[in-house]
Design a protein around this motif. Structure first.
Motif, PDB file in Angstrom:
ATOM      1  N   GLN A  88      -5.383  37.441  63.596  1.00  0.00           N
ATOM      2  CA  GLN A  88      -4.616  39.139  63.394  1.00  0.00           C
ATOM      3  C   GLN A  88      -4.266  39.799  64.937  1.00  0.00           C
ATOM      4  OE1 GLN A  88      -4.811  39.438  59.780  1.00  0.00           O
ATOM      5  NE2 GLN A  88      -6.944  37.978  60.386  1.00  0.00           N
TER       6      GLN A  88
ATOM      7  N   VAL B 243     -11.791  44.471  64.584  1.00  0.00           N
ATOM      8  CA  VAL B 243     -11.983  43.044  64.204  1.00  0.00           C
ATOM      9  C   VAL B 243     -12.254  42.154  65.421  1.00  0.00           C
ATOM     10  CG1 VAL B 243      -9.666  41.103  63.262  1.00  0.00           C
ATOM     11  CG2 VAL B 243     -10.161  43.202  62.077  1.00  0.00           C
ATOM     12  N   SER B 244     -11.180  42.627  66.276  1.00  0.00           N
ATOM     13  CA  SER B 244     -11.016  42.269  67.680  1.00  0.00           C
ATOM     14  C   SER B 244     -12.372  42.335  68.355  1.00  0.00           C
ATOM     15  CB  SER B 244     -10.003  42.486  68.629  1.00  0.00           C
ATOM     16  OG  SER B 244      -8.734  42.664  68.732  1.00  0.00           O
TER      17      SER B 244
ATOM     18  N   LEU C  28      -6.688  40.478  55.715  1.00  0.00           N
ATOM     19  CA  LEU C  28      -7.209  40.818  56.560  1.00  0.00           C
ATOM     20  C   LEU C  28      -5.755  41.173  57.485  1.00  0.00           C
ATOM     21  CD1 LEU C  28      -9.836  39.444  58.754  1.00  0.00           C
ATOM     22  CD2 LEU C  28     -10.166  41.788  58.374  1.00  0.00           C
ATOM     23  N   SER C  29      -4.193  40.588  57.523  1.00  0.00           N
ATOM     24  CA  SER C  29      -3.313  40.639  58.086  1.00  0.00           C
ATOM     25  C   SER C  29      -2.730  42.303  57.789  1.00  0.00           C
ATOM     26  CB  SER C  29      -2.331  39.924  58.043  1.00  0.00           C
ATOM     27  OG  SER C  29      -2.050  39.505  57.062  1.00  0.00           O
TER      28      SER C  29
ATOM     29  N   MET D 206       0.194  39.602  64.049  1.00  0.00           N
ATOM     30  CA  MET D 206       0.032  40.791  64.353  1.00  0.00           C
ATOM     31  C   MET D 206       2.294  40.931  65.172  1.00  0.00           C
ATOM     32  SD  MET D 206      -0.279  43.852  62.972  1.00  0.00           S
ATOM     33  CE  MET D 206      -2.093  43.919  62.766  1.00  0.00           C
TER      34      MET D 206
ATOM     35  N   HIS E 213      -9.615  43.428  72.626  1.00  0.00           N
ATOM     36  CA  HIS E 213      -8.785  42.083  72.208  1.00  0.00           C
ATOM     37  C   HIS E 213      -8.246  41.460  73.135  1.00  0.00           C
ATOM     38  CE1 HIS E 213      -7.009  44.824  69.242  1.00  0.00           C
ATOM     39  NE2 HIS E 213      -6.305  46.023  70.095  1.00  0.00           N
TER      40      HIS E 213
ATOM     41  N   LEU F  87      -3.855  45.036  57.837  1.00  0.00           N
ATOM     42  CA  LEU F  87      -4.057  45.744  58.742  1.00  0.00           C
ATOM     43  C   LEU F  87      -2.361  46.499  59.269  1.00  0.00           C
ATOM     44  CD1 LEU F  87      -7.958  44.826  59.447  1.00  0.00           C
ATOM     45  CD2 LEU F  87      -6.976  46.920  58.228  1.00  0.00           C
TER      46      LEU F  87
ATOM     47  N   TYR G 254      -9.810  49.636  73.683  1.00  0.00           N
ATOM     48  CA  TYR G 254      -8.824  48.390  72.844  1.00  0.00           C
ATOM     49  C   TYR G 254      -8.111  46.945  73.452  1.00  0.00           C
ATOM     50  CZ  TYR G 254      -8.853  51.937  68.857  1.00  0.00           C
ATOM     51  OH  TYR G 254      -9.116  52.586  68.143  1.00  0.00           O
TER      52      TYR G 254
ATOM     53  N   SER H 282      -9.895  36.682  63.208  1.00  0.00           N
ATOM     54  CA  SER H 282      -9.924  37.812  64.302  1.00  0.00           C
ATOM     55  C   SER H 282      -8.423  37.487  65.059  1.00  0.00           C
ATOM     56  CB  SER H 282     -11.236  38.023  64.864  1.00  0.00           C
ATOM     57  OG  SER H 282     -12.463  38.488  64.358  1.00  0.00           O
TER      58      SER H 282
ATOM     59  N   SER I 240      -5.479  49.352  64.514  1.00  0.00           N
ATOM     60  CA  SER I 240      -6.199  49.253  63.640  1.00  0.00           C
ATOM     61  C   SER I 240      -6.832  48.499  63.798  1.00  0.00           C
ATOM     62  CB  SER I 240      -5.359  49.336  62.309  1.00  0.00           C
ATOM     63  OG  SER I 240      -4.436  48.422  61.753  1.00  0.00           O
ATOM     64  N   ILE I 241      -6.996  46.962  64.361  1.00  0.00           N
ATOM     65  CA  ILE I 241      -7.919  46.268  64.163  1.00  0.00           C
ATOM     66  C   ILE I 241      -8.608  45.479  65.706  1.00  0.00           C
ATOM     67  CG2 ILE I 241      -6.305  44.544  62.693  1.00  0.00           C
ATOM     68  CD1 ILE I 241      -5.118  42.539  65.815  1.00  0.00           C
TER      69      ILE I 241
END
Length: 470
Positions: A348, A190-191, A178-179, A352, A67, A181, A63, A345, A186-187
């Motif tokens: 997000q 997406v990342s 998408l936002s 966040m 990111h 999420l 993760y 992407s 959880s994204i």
């Protein structure tokens, strides 16, 4: 607390034959973790006390890598070859290498500063503006228009094509959807997609440039200014381009965020297994890939175009200007599509912390979890607020250099000064001298870049226009 905005030059889209240069910003703010938005449960089922059990936080090395990679590669990097036209081959490569090592070191500092065993406090909050989200709407919307033009072959798929503002709105709708999420964990997917597309458009562009070969009459002689003042600010501009190419420090601590009695976590942390270990592994993996993207992009771009590289848009503009007819429309369309997906992407990741800040304030005031319907409203308001700014004040891109200079300390100075303040290394030790030297150098670089930004604004002026995006 430090208020920072990180921006840099960029410019893909073509509008009526003219290259348009949208501004791109980097990661926004770090905020407090008292919001139910950090629940890993689905959006409509997330009702969780703000001090919930942190065991549900399952962030890990992968993760962190996804990111960091998505946040670390931006289209600011596409103008890296422009810095070589001023610095030349040797100094260009040296400065790029020094900047890369310097910012990687400050990344390590931030990762280790996240948890202070001496005080039990968290040092993970940079107050940011929402400049990044605004800029991503400009880039994503403009590139969507370019993608449409490429796909339709200039003939138009409909009788009345969408305007620039309408393309901004299309991109904003996708970003707002998408936002919804709930959190950074959880994204992760997406990342990952954002990281892959960033690698994709960087790699495609330098490969296309090398494959097409050097332009006829290309020169690698440094651009010679008319006066010493022009030379001085030209060098500062080149250093600024290199400095702005590196981003992501603002979200480092947000990705790592560890738990205590007041905060929820993105990555689990304990005394035996601190979050800095998987975080640093993820950063190392991400920045190996970042290096494999940025260095070939800068070197291949300068090799192929030399002093003919356009100042606005860099290698992307060069491909359209010099190889637009020779390069497959599929390749050009793929580049545009990758830029759009990466912008979605990145929105997000940068948004966040902003969402959580708004929701945590509601949670504190209501003394209960933020309802799902209110969370949806807040995120929609944020997304369309950025859209309004992008449409209402399009000339903010002209201040990119000035605003970007203010952001440099987040990458090159603040982490070093924070290390001295928090860790208190032995006076006159190696770490004491190193961090003082880098901290002062980063601060001085900031002052010079801001001065250069002011000089450019005064020298070139700003075309002020409200509600008239190009």
């Amino acid at each position: 607390m430090a208020e920072v905005v990180e921006t840099g030059p960029t410019a893909p889209p073509v509008d009526g034959g003219e290259i348009v240069s949208p501004v791109v910003s980097a990661p926004p703010m770090q905020t407090q973790y008292n919001s139910p938005s950090l629940s890993r449960k689905p959006l409509l089922l997330s009702i969780e006390h703000p001090n919930a059990d942190s065991k549900s936080r399952n962030g890990n090395t992968f993760y962190a890598a996804f990111h960091t990679l998505c946040a670390g590669i931006g289209i600011q990097a596409l103008v890296l070859p422009v810095s070589f036209t001023i610095l030349g081959w040797s100094w260009g490569i040296i400065c790029l290498t020094v900047a890369f090592v310097w910012q990687l070191y400050t990344f390590w500092l931030l990762t280790n500063l996240h948890e202070s065993t001496e005080t039990g406090m968290r040092y993970s909050r940079f107050l940011q503006l929402f400049n990044a989200a605004f800029a991503l709407i400009v880039v994503g919307g403009s590139t969507s228009k370019l993608f449409y033009q490429i796909v339709c072959g200039g003939h138009g798929c409909v009788a009345k094509p969408l305007t620039t503002v309408e393309w901004y709105l299309v991109f904003t709708c996708a970003a707002v959807l998408l936002s919804q999420l709930p959190n950074l964990n959880s994204i992760a997917g997406v990342s990952l997609i954002g990281a892959v597309t960033a690698i994709g458009y960087c790699t495609i562009m330098w490969i296309v440039s090398v494959t097409e070969g050097r332009l006829d009459g290309v020169s690698y002689d440094r651009i010679k200014p008319n006066t010493n003042t022009e030379w001085f600010f030209g060098v500062l501009n080149a250093l600024g381009i290199i400095a702005f190419a590196f981003r992501g420090h603002n979200v480092t601590l947000e990705i790592q965020a560890c738990p205590n009695e007041h905060y929820l976590a993105t990555m689990p942390s304990s005394e035996k297994k601190p979050s800095r270990v998987p975080m640093w592994r993820g950063v190392q993996a991400a920045y190996c890939i970042v290096a494999l993207c940025l260095f070939p992009l800068a070197i291949a771009g300068y090799w192929a175009y030399g002093n003919k590289i356009p100042e606005n848009g860099g290698i992307l503009t060069a491909i359209y200007a010099f190889h637009g007819r020779d390069t497959s429309q599929t390749i050009l369309g793929l580049i545009s599509l990758f830029v759009i997906i990466n912008a979605l992407s990145s929105f997000q990741i940068y948004g966040m912390p902003m969402f959580d800040d708004m929701e945590s304030k509601i949670t504190k005031r209501m003394k209960k979890p933020c309802p799902w319907w209110l969370r949806v409203i807040l995120r929609v308001m944020f997304g369309y607020g950025c859209f309004f700014v992008a449409v209402a004040i399009p000339f903010l891109g002209s201040l990119a250099g000035l605003i970007g200079g203010i952001a440099v300390p987040v990458t090159f100075a603040y982490p070093c000064l924070m290390w001295i303040r928090i860790k208190k290394p032995k006076k006159h030790s190696f770490m004491w001298w190193l961090n003082w030297g880098l901290g002062i150098s980063g601060t001085l670089l900031t002052v010079l870049l801001v001065a250069a930004g002011v000089y450019v604004v005064i020298d070139t002026g700003i075309a002020v226009s409200f509600f008239k995006p190009h």
